[in-house]
Scaffold this motif. Structure first.
Motif, PDB file in Angstrom:
ATOM      1  N   ASN A  66      -5.053  14.031   6.488  1.00  9.09           N
ATOM      2  CA  ASN A  66      -3.982  13.950   7.487  1.00  9.09           C
ATOM      3  C   ASN A  66      -3.660  12.522   7.925  1.00  9.09           C
ATOM      4  OD1 ASN A  66      -3.689  16.823   7.717  1.00  9.09           O
ATOM      5  ND2 ASN A  66      -5.582  16.855   8.913  1.00  9.09           N
ATOM      6  N   LYS A  68      -2.555   8.471   7.636  1.00  8.50           N
ATOM      7  CA  LYS A  68      -1.577   7.645   6.934  1.00  8.50           C
ATOM      8  C   LYS A  68      -2.082   6.194   6.970  1.00  8.50           C
ATOM      9  CE  LYS A  68       2.283   7.410   9.096  1.00  8.50           C
ATOM     10  NZ  LYS A  68       3.591   7.790   9.666  1.00  8.50           N
ATOM     11  N   GLY A  70      -1.126   2.120   6.364  1.00  9.17           N
ATOM     12  CA  GLY A  70      -0.089   1.099   6.222  1.00  9.17           C
ATOM     13  C   GLY A  70      -0.709  -0.238   5.866  1.00  9.17           C
ATOM     14  N   GLU A  91      10.642   4.089   5.488  1.00  8.62           N
ATOM     15  CA  GLU A  91       9.565   5.030   5.172  1.00  8.62           C
ATOM     16  C   GLU A  91       9.298   6.031   6.306  1.00  8.62           C
ATOM     17  OE1 GLU A  91       6.014   3.285   3.685  1.00  8.62           O
ATOM     18  OE2 GLU A  91       7.063   1.879   2.358  1.00  8.62           O
ATOM     19  N   ASP A  93      10.021   9.385   8.643  1.00  8.85           N
ATOM     20  CA  ASP A  93      10.588  10.728   8.466  1.00  8.85           C
ATOM     21  C   ASP A  93      11.850  10.902   9.308  1.00  8.85           C
ATOM     22  OD1 ASP A  93       8.499  11.386   6.774  1.00  8.85           O
ATOM     23  OD2 ASP A  93       7.220  12.077   8.422  1.00  8.85           O
ATOM     24  N   PRO A 138       0.708   3.598  11.289  1.00  7.00           N
ATOM     25  CA  PRO A 138      -0.251   4.331  10.456  1.00  7.00           C
ATOM     26  C   PRO A 138      -1.571   4.542  11.186  1.00  7.00           C
ATOM     27  CG  PRO A 138      -0.182   2.033   9.801  1.00  7.00           C
ATOM     28  CD  PRO A 138       0.895   2.205  10.835  1.00  7.00           C
ATOM     29  N   ASP A 139      -2.343   5.502  10.708  1.00 10.99           N
ATOM     30  CA  ASP A 139      -3.673   5.755  11.282  1.00 10.99           C
ATOM     31  C   ASP A 139      -4.646   4.628  10.930  1.00 10.99           C
ATOM     32  OD1 ASP A 139      -3.287   8.667  12.277  1.00 10.99           O
ATOM     33  OD2 ASP A 139      -2.542   8.675  10.216  1.00 10.99           O
TER      34      ASP A 139
END
Length: 600
Positions: A66, A68, A70, A91, A93, A138-139
């Motif tokens: 789950n 992301k 970057g 990038e 959504d 991002p995560d």
């Protein structure tokens, strides 16, 4: 705590070169990790493994499905034909919902989202890539040299952004102040081994000393064991030695192990050195600017500015991107002519200039050809000595086997080191450097700091690296709102001068390595910066005291306020500023003398 990502028993090789062996890392929520190590040790390779650009040759990788990731990479594409807005939001959504956040980040990074990427400079492209990865949220956020091409204001904003960021951050940077302010863990790639610490970069030097002491203890133990084994070998008769072949083999392995451990420790402690001997001419001044003004169209860059650069000064130039720093350098070097006023050069002035684009390097030449452009294999230094090109390159941590390698094959950090080697062989009596710390690792920065501290000529350096400036320069020119503020000291001194209401305590010195360690180790002498300030501050105090007397004499005219209130107001503000500057100088003078007393 939940593990978001890990690698176990990871191995990565490029041809015959081992990058990582038996790599093991774990990432947890809240991690703010600085990834440090010498240029070429594998920092960027590790980031590319985490991001997924590189595959391990073997090993186990786990990534929460789950999350992301970057990545701000050093490699940026320049052939992109759309707007920065479109690029930054590409990038996401739901791009429209993030446009407001993009506006904020682009504004903080001082870049116009309507610009087309194909028309952007290298610095603008770099900031656009940074904005894109920050907007992505991002995560796991991987940042490779994020402070390059940012001014100090933008760097301080980025610090706040990273400190409050909810995800995991791994950062490669040469900016010591930035790393100290944002990180809570260290990953140190040292001689092929990834060492890990659960403290931030501000504790790195203490931890590094512990690691070195532990290795030295191991070496002492190995040496004692080797002495015992040598005594056994020398005392034993031939027949007994033949019966103890295993012990002989162990002794051979022990000797080899000791040799390798000693070599590794020596490499870890090695500091890049360079021979710098220069003939500094005895000029009354190096450069003088007399009432200089310059503008582009209706935009004033420099307005009626006068100052002298004295022999031996080390001057830092600080300011936001676009504030006029590069224009000022071009005026000083007479690449541009002032529209009003004049620039006067002292006699026998020899200028060496290092720009941030590394333009003096020809990518088609070899390292050998770069350092010996007229042929031969000797580097002729200013002091008349000569040195073989292989030995000279070795001082800058280049393997002599790379002598015939092309400049085009070098990494950014290696190119910076080569350019330093080229310029510092014969630096002249005025050395001008524009962002010299970009792309350098920590050891290279320490080398550069030592070289510039020992340099007997005059130095003018543009930099956004606050820590580097505070440890080196004795004078700073601050470019701010169409004016240039000339102060004694570095960036911290400027902050204290402009924000006096924060503290009424005496002005403290910018931290230096000597000052920081006085509680743990006996200091040998004052640092270069402190020695120079002891020489220059009394002269500055005398000059300011004379200026204060002149201002007070003008303000003693009781009719001045009625006749010319604007002039009265300007003189009053100037008097307040001069008195504040005098107080700070005297406090700093007293602080240095206290340090000097403690060293006796």
């Amino acid at each position: 705590m939940t593990i978001a990502y890990y690698i176990k028993q990871g191995n990565l090789n490029f041809a015959d070169k081992i990058i990582f062996s038996d790599l093991e890392i774990y990432l947890y929520p809240g991690d703010k990790i600085c990834l440090i190590g010498r240029n070429g040790c594998g920092k960027s390779s590790l980031m590319k493994v985490i991001f997924g650009d590189y595959e391990l040759d073997s090993g186990e990788i786990f990534k929460d499905p789950n999350i992301k990731i970057g990545y701000l990479t050093q490699d940026i594409k320049t052939n992109l034909d759309y707007s920065i807005y479109d690029f930054v939001l590409s990038e996401l959504d739901d791009p429209d919902s993030q446009r407001y956040q993009a506006d904020i980040i682009l504004d903080k990074l001082l870049i116009d989202g309507n610009l087309n990427l194909s028309n952007c400079s290298g610095g603008q492209l770099r900031r656009a890539y940074l904005a894109k990865v920050l907007v992505l949220k991002p995560d796991i956020l991987l940042l490779d040299e994020p402070t390059n091409h940012l001014d100090i204001t933008a760097i301080e904003w980025l610090e706040d952004f990273v400190k409050t960021y909810q995800g995991i951050v791994i950062c490669i940077s040469h900016d010591r102040a930035y790393l100290s302010n944002v990180t809570n863990k260290i990953w140190w790639i040292d001689r092929g081994v990834l060492r890990k610490s659960d403290q931030g970069f501000k504790y790195f030097e203490e931890w590094q000393e512990v690691v070195m002491r532990q290795e030295e203890a191991v070496l002492r133990k190995l040496n004692r064991k080797l002495e015992v084994e040598n005594d056994w070998l020398n005392a034993g008769v031939t027949a007994r030695r033949k019966r103890n072949q295993k012990r002989l083999a162990d002794l051979k392995n022990l000797r080899e192990n000791l040799k390798q451990q000693t070599l590794k420790l020596s490499m870890a402690k090695q500091r890049l050195t360079a021979i710098m001997a220069e003939e500094v001419k005895k000029n009354r001044f190096i450069i003088e600017a007399d009432a200089v003004s310059f503008a582009f169209g209706h935009k004033k860059i420099i307005n009626n500015f006068s100052f002298q650069v004295k022999k031996g000064e080390k001057i830092g130039i600080i300011g936001a991107n676009g504030s006029g720093k590069s224009t000022f350098i071009k005026l000083l070097t007479k690449q541009l002519l002032p529209q009003i006023g004049k620039i006067i050069h002292g006699t026998n002035l020899e200028i060496s200039y290092l720009d941030q684009h590394k333009t003096p390097l020809n990518p088609s030449l070899s390292l050998w050809q770069t350092l010996c452009p007229t042929g031969g294999d000797q580097i002729f230094l200013t002091n008349g000595n000569a040195m073989h090109v292989a030995g000279y390159l070795k001082r800058f941590m280049f393997d002599p086997a790379l002598l015939n390698a092309k400049v085009a094959t070098l990494s950014g950090g290696e190119a910076s080191r080569l350019l330093l080697a080229k310029i510092l062989a014969r630096p002249g009596n005025l050395l001008i450097m524009d962002e010299p710390t970009n792309d350098l690792d920590m050891d290279s920065l320490e080398m550069l700091l030592e070289i510039l501290s020992d340099y007997e000529g005059t130095l003018i350096m543009v930099s956004h690296d606050r820590d580097f400036l505070d440890r080196l320069v004795t004078r700073s020119l601050i470019f701010s709102r169409e004016q240039i503020i000339d102060i004694v000291g570095g960036y911290e001194d400027y902050q204290r001068l402009t924000l006096p209401q924060i503290s009424s305590k005496p002005l403290k010195l910018a931290p230096t390595k000597a000052a920081e360690t006085t509680t743990n180790k006996p200091a040998i002498k004052l640092s270069y910066k402190h020695q120079r300030l002891l020489e220059t501050i009394p002269l500055e105090v005398e000059t300011i005291e004379q200026a204060i007397k002149s201002l007070e004499a003008q303000l003693s005219d009781h009719n001045l306020y009625l006749v010319n209130p604007d002039k009265f107001y300007d003189l009053t503000k100037e008097l307040e500023y001069s008195q504040l500057k005098l107080d700070n100088l005297i406090n700093e003078w007293m602080s240095i003398e206290e340090i000097q007393k403690s060293l006796k």
